[in-house]
Write a protein that holds these residues in place. Structure first.
Motif, PDB file in Angstrom:
ATOM      1  N   GLU A  82      69.527   1.720 144.803  1.00  0.00           N
ATOM      2  CA  GLU A  82      68.321   1.344 144.039  1.00  0.00           C
ATOM      3  C   GLU A  82      67.991  -0.140 144.176  1.00  0.00           C
ATOM      4  O   GLU A  82      66.873  -0.556 143.882  1.00  0.00           O
ATOM      5  CB  GLU A  82      68.496   1.689 142.551  1.00  0.00           C
ATOM      6  CG  GLU A  82      68.707   3.161 142.256  1.00  0.00           C
ATOM      7  CD  GLU A  82      67.470   4.026 142.341  1.00  0.00           C
ATOM      8  OE1 GLU A  82      66.521   3.682 143.095  1.00  0.00           O
ATOM      9  OE2 GLU A  82      67.452   5.061 141.667  1.00  0.00           O
ATOM     10  N   GLU A 117      55.865   1.588 149.049  1.00  0.00           N
ATOM     11  CA  GLU A 117      55.951   1.782 147.608  1.00  0.00           C
ATOM     12  C   GLU A 117      54.879   0.969 146.889  1.00  0.00           C
ATOM     13  O   GLU A 117      54.569  -0.150 147.291  1.00  0.00           O
ATOM     14  CB  GLU A 117      57.313   1.299 147.085  1.00  0.00           C
ATOM     15  CG  GLU A 117      58.495   2.123 147.507  1.00  0.00           C
ATOM     16  CD  GLU A 117      59.798   1.543 146.976  1.00  0.00           C
ATOM     17  OE1 GLU A 117      60.419   2.198 146.128  1.00  0.00           O
ATOM     18  OE2 GLU A 117      60.184   0.437 147.419  1.00  0.00           O
ATOM     19  N   VAL A 120      54.226   0.419 140.810  1.00  0.00           N
ATOM     20  CA  VAL A 120      54.687   1.431 139.849  1.00  0.00           C
ATOM     21  C   VAL A 120      55.933   2.133 140.369  1.00  0.00           C
ATOM     22  O   VAL A 120      56.894   2.367 139.621  1.00  0.00           O
ATOM     23  CB  VAL A 120      53.556   2.437 139.545  1.00  0.00           C
ATOM     24  CG1 VAL A 120      54.053   3.598 138.698  1.00  0.00           C
ATOM     25  CG2 VAL A 120      52.399   1.728 138.852  1.00  0.00           C
ATOM     26  N   ASP A 121      55.949   2.450 141.679  1.00  0.00           N
ATOM     27  CA  ASP A 121      57.136   3.073 142.277  1.00  0.00           C
ATOM     28  C   ASP A 121      58.369   2.179 142.126  1.00  0.00           C
ATOM     29  O   ASP A 121      59.452   2.637 141.760  1.00  0.00           O
ATOM     30  CB  ASP A 121      56.930   3.334 143.783  1.00  0.00           C
ATOM     31  CG  ASP A 121      55.839   4.338 144.086  1.00  0.00           C
ATOM     32  OD1 ASP A 121      55.590   5.238 143.256  1.00  0.00           O
ATOM     33  OD2 ASP A 121      55.228   4.218 145.170  1.00  0.00           O
ATOM     34  N   ARG A 124      59.581   2.086 138.566  1.00  0.00           N
ATOM     35  CA  ARG A 124      60.351   3.290 138.200  1.00  0.00           C
ATOM     36  C   ARG A 124      61.789   3.180 138.720  1.00  0.00           C
ATOM     37  O   ARG A 124      62.738   3.557 138.036  1.00  0.00           O
ATOM     38  CB  ARG A 124      59.694   4.539 138.780  1.00  0.00           C
ATOM     39  CG  ARG A 124      58.488   5.002 138.019  1.00  0.00           C
ATOM     40  CD  ARG A 124      58.064   6.406 138.481  1.00  0.00           C
ATOM     41  NE  ARG A 124      56.706   6.643 138.088  1.00  0.00           N
ATOM     42  CZ  ARG A 124      55.654   6.720 138.902  1.00  0.00           C
ATOM     43  NH1 ARG A 124      55.813   6.601 140.207  1.00  0.00           N
ATOM     44  NH2 ARG A 124      54.451   6.928 138.433  1.00  0.00           N
ATOM     45  N   ARG A 125      61.920   2.677 139.924  1.00  0.00           N
ATOM     46  CA  ARG A 125      63.248   2.507 140.513  1.00  0.00           C
ATOM     47  C   ARG A 125      64.062   1.501 139.692  1.00  0.00           C
ATOM     48  O   ARG A 125      65.244   1.709 139.406  1.00  0.00           O
ATOM     49  CB  ARG A 125      63.100   2.055 141.969  1.00  0.00           C
ATOM     50  CG  ARG A 125      64.386   1.920 142.712  1.00  0.00           C
ATOM     51  CD  ARG A 125      64.205   2.050 144.218  1.00  0.00           C
ATOM     52  NE  ARG A 125      63.181   1.259 144.832  1.00  0.00           N
ATOM     53  CZ  ARG A 125      63.340   0.020 145.307  1.00  0.00           C
ATOM     54  NH1 ARG A 125      64.509  -0.574 145.212  1.00  0.00           N
ATOM     55  NH2 ARG A 125      62.341  -0.608 145.895  1.00  0.00           N
ATOM     56  N   GLN A 127      63.628   0.801 136.531  1.00  0.00           N
ATOM     57  CA  GLN A 127      63.947   1.405 135.235  1.00  0.00           C
ATOM     58  C   GLN A 127      65.114   2.381 135.345  1.00  0.00           C
ATOM     59  O   GLN A 127      65.973   2.428 134.460  1.00  0.00           O
ATOM     60  CB  GLN A 127      62.724   2.109 134.644  1.00  0.00           C
ATOM     61  CG  GLN A 127      62.944   2.592 133.216  1.00  0.00           C
ATOM     62  CD  GLN A 127      63.277   1.455 132.266  1.00  0.00           C
ATOM     63  OE1 GLN A 127      62.548   0.468 132.166  1.00  0.00           O
ATOM     64  NE2 GLN A 127      64.408   1.552 131.555  1.00  0.00           N
ATOM     65  N   ARG A 128      65.168   3.139 136.436  1.00  0.00           N
ATOM     66  CA  ARG A 128      66.314   4.040 136.644  1.00  0.00           C
ATOM     67  C   ARG A 128      67.619   3.247 136.670  1.00  0.00           C
ATOM     68  O   ARG A 128      68.631   3.649 136.091  1.00  0.00           O
ATOM     69  CB  ARG A 128      66.170   4.826 137.954  1.00  0.00           C
ATOM     70  CG  ARG A 128      65.198   5.964 137.893  1.00  0.00           C
ATOM     71  CD  ARG A 128      65.335   6.906 139.088  1.00  0.00           C
ATOM     72  NE  ARG A 128      65.205   6.282 140.392  1.00  0.00           N
ATOM     73  CZ  ARG A 128      64.052   6.157 141.067  1.00  0.00           C
ATOM     74  NH1 ARG A 128      62.919   6.612 140.550  1.00  0.00           N
ATOM     75  NH2 ARG A 128      64.049   5.586 142.258  1.00  0.00           N
ATOM     76  N   ASP A 131      68.501   1.913 133.147  1.00  0.00           N
ATOM     77  CA  ASP A 131      69.075   3.003 132.345  1.00  0.00           C
ATOM     78  C   ASP A 131      70.520   3.276 132.755  1.00  0.00           C
ATOM     79  O   ASP A 131      71.395   3.467 131.899  1.00  0.00           O
ATOM     80  CB  ASP A 131      68.238   4.276 132.488  1.00  0.00           C
ATOM     81  CG  ASP A 131      66.849   4.147 131.889  1.00  0.00           C
ATOM     82  OD1 ASP A 131      66.617   3.214 131.083  1.00  0.00           O
ATOM     83  OD2 ASP A 131      65.984   4.973 132.243  1.00  0.00           O
ATOM     84  N   GLN A 156      60.399  -5.494 134.384  1.00  0.00           N
ATOM     85  CA  GLN A 156      60.626  -4.194 133.760  1.00  0.00           C
ATOM     86  C   GLN A 156      61.581  -4.341 132.580  1.00  0.00           C
ATOM     87  O   GLN A 156      61.382  -3.757 131.522  1.00  0.00           O
ATOM     88  CB  GLN A 156      61.186  -3.214 134.800  1.00  0.00           C
ATOM     89  CG  GLN A 156      61.261  -1.777 134.336  1.00  0.00           C
ATOM     90  CD  GLN A 156      59.897  -1.126 134.201  1.00  0.00           C
ATOM     91  OE1 GLN A 156      58.953  -1.461 134.929  1.00  0.00           O
ATOM     92  NE2 GLN A 156      59.767  -0.223 133.264  1.00  0.00           N
TER      93      GLN A 156
END
Length: 194
Positions: A82, A117, A120-121, A124-125, A127-128, A131, A156
């Motif tokens: 990631e 990408e 937004v892409d 998302r990466r 944010q993953r 998390d 983010q």
């Protein structure tokens, strides 16, 4: 809500490459560090040695792995997919000024990226990964990555808006620290050089 208030995430950009020096977008191309980039990476070692990291992760790209090694943390690092740089698609290897000859006002932050990408892409990466990191017991984390991905990650983390990364400049071999201000995610330090 899991705030994990004591968590500190160190974002470390790789040292200089020929393309970072020239301003070419370097996403999927694996460009080596320059001599200056290796010197920059080695200069990180004394600063990072003063920290006790529970987790060290690096982008799969050679420039990040070598920066991590020269900074003294290579023997503890795990590759984290990631952390790879933004995929610039058809704009890989090109400079913003050159792209704007064909696409006036083009910006990685606001324009479409064919075969790559979007912001937004990348958000998302990021944010993953956020998390995933918050789900561990690690409290002091080092991430070796790239300028645009790190800027998105910081944005983010602090705002939930990946496009805010446009306002976070990041030099080669710079360090930034993310954490918490009470229960709120915060940018603790940004773009520090050793």
């Amino acid at each position: 809500m899991n705030t994990k208030g004591g968590v500190h995430i160190w974002l470390i950009r790789h040292g200089e490459t020929e393309w970072s020096k020239s301003g070419q977008h370097t996403g999927t191309t694996d460009i080596a560090l320059t001599d200056e980039g290796r010197r920059q990476a080695a200069a990180l070692a004394p600063v990072l040695a003063s920290q006790s990291f529970d987790l060290v992760l690096t982008s799969p790209m050679g420039r990040a792995i070598e920066t991590c090694r020269l900074a003294g943390l290579g023997n503890r690092a795990e590759v984290e997919p990631e952390l790879h740089e933004w995929n610039y698609g058809i704009y890989e290897g090109r400079k913003t000024a050159d792209i704007r000859v064909d696409v006036p006002d083009w910006s990685v932050w606001t324009s479409p990226i064919p075969e790559g990408e979007s912001v937004v892409d990348v958000g998302r990466r990021a944010q993953r990964l956020i998390d995933k990191l918050l789900a561990t017991n690690a409290m002091n984390i080092a991430l070796f990555s790239h300028a645009h991905f790190s800027r998105v990650f910081g944005a983010q983390w602090a705002t939930g808006s990946p496009a805010f990364g446009a306002h976070l400049a990041m030099d080669t071999a710079a360090m930034s620290v993310l954490g918490f201000e009470r229960d709120t995610r915060a940018i603790v330090k940004w773009n520090l050089l050793p």
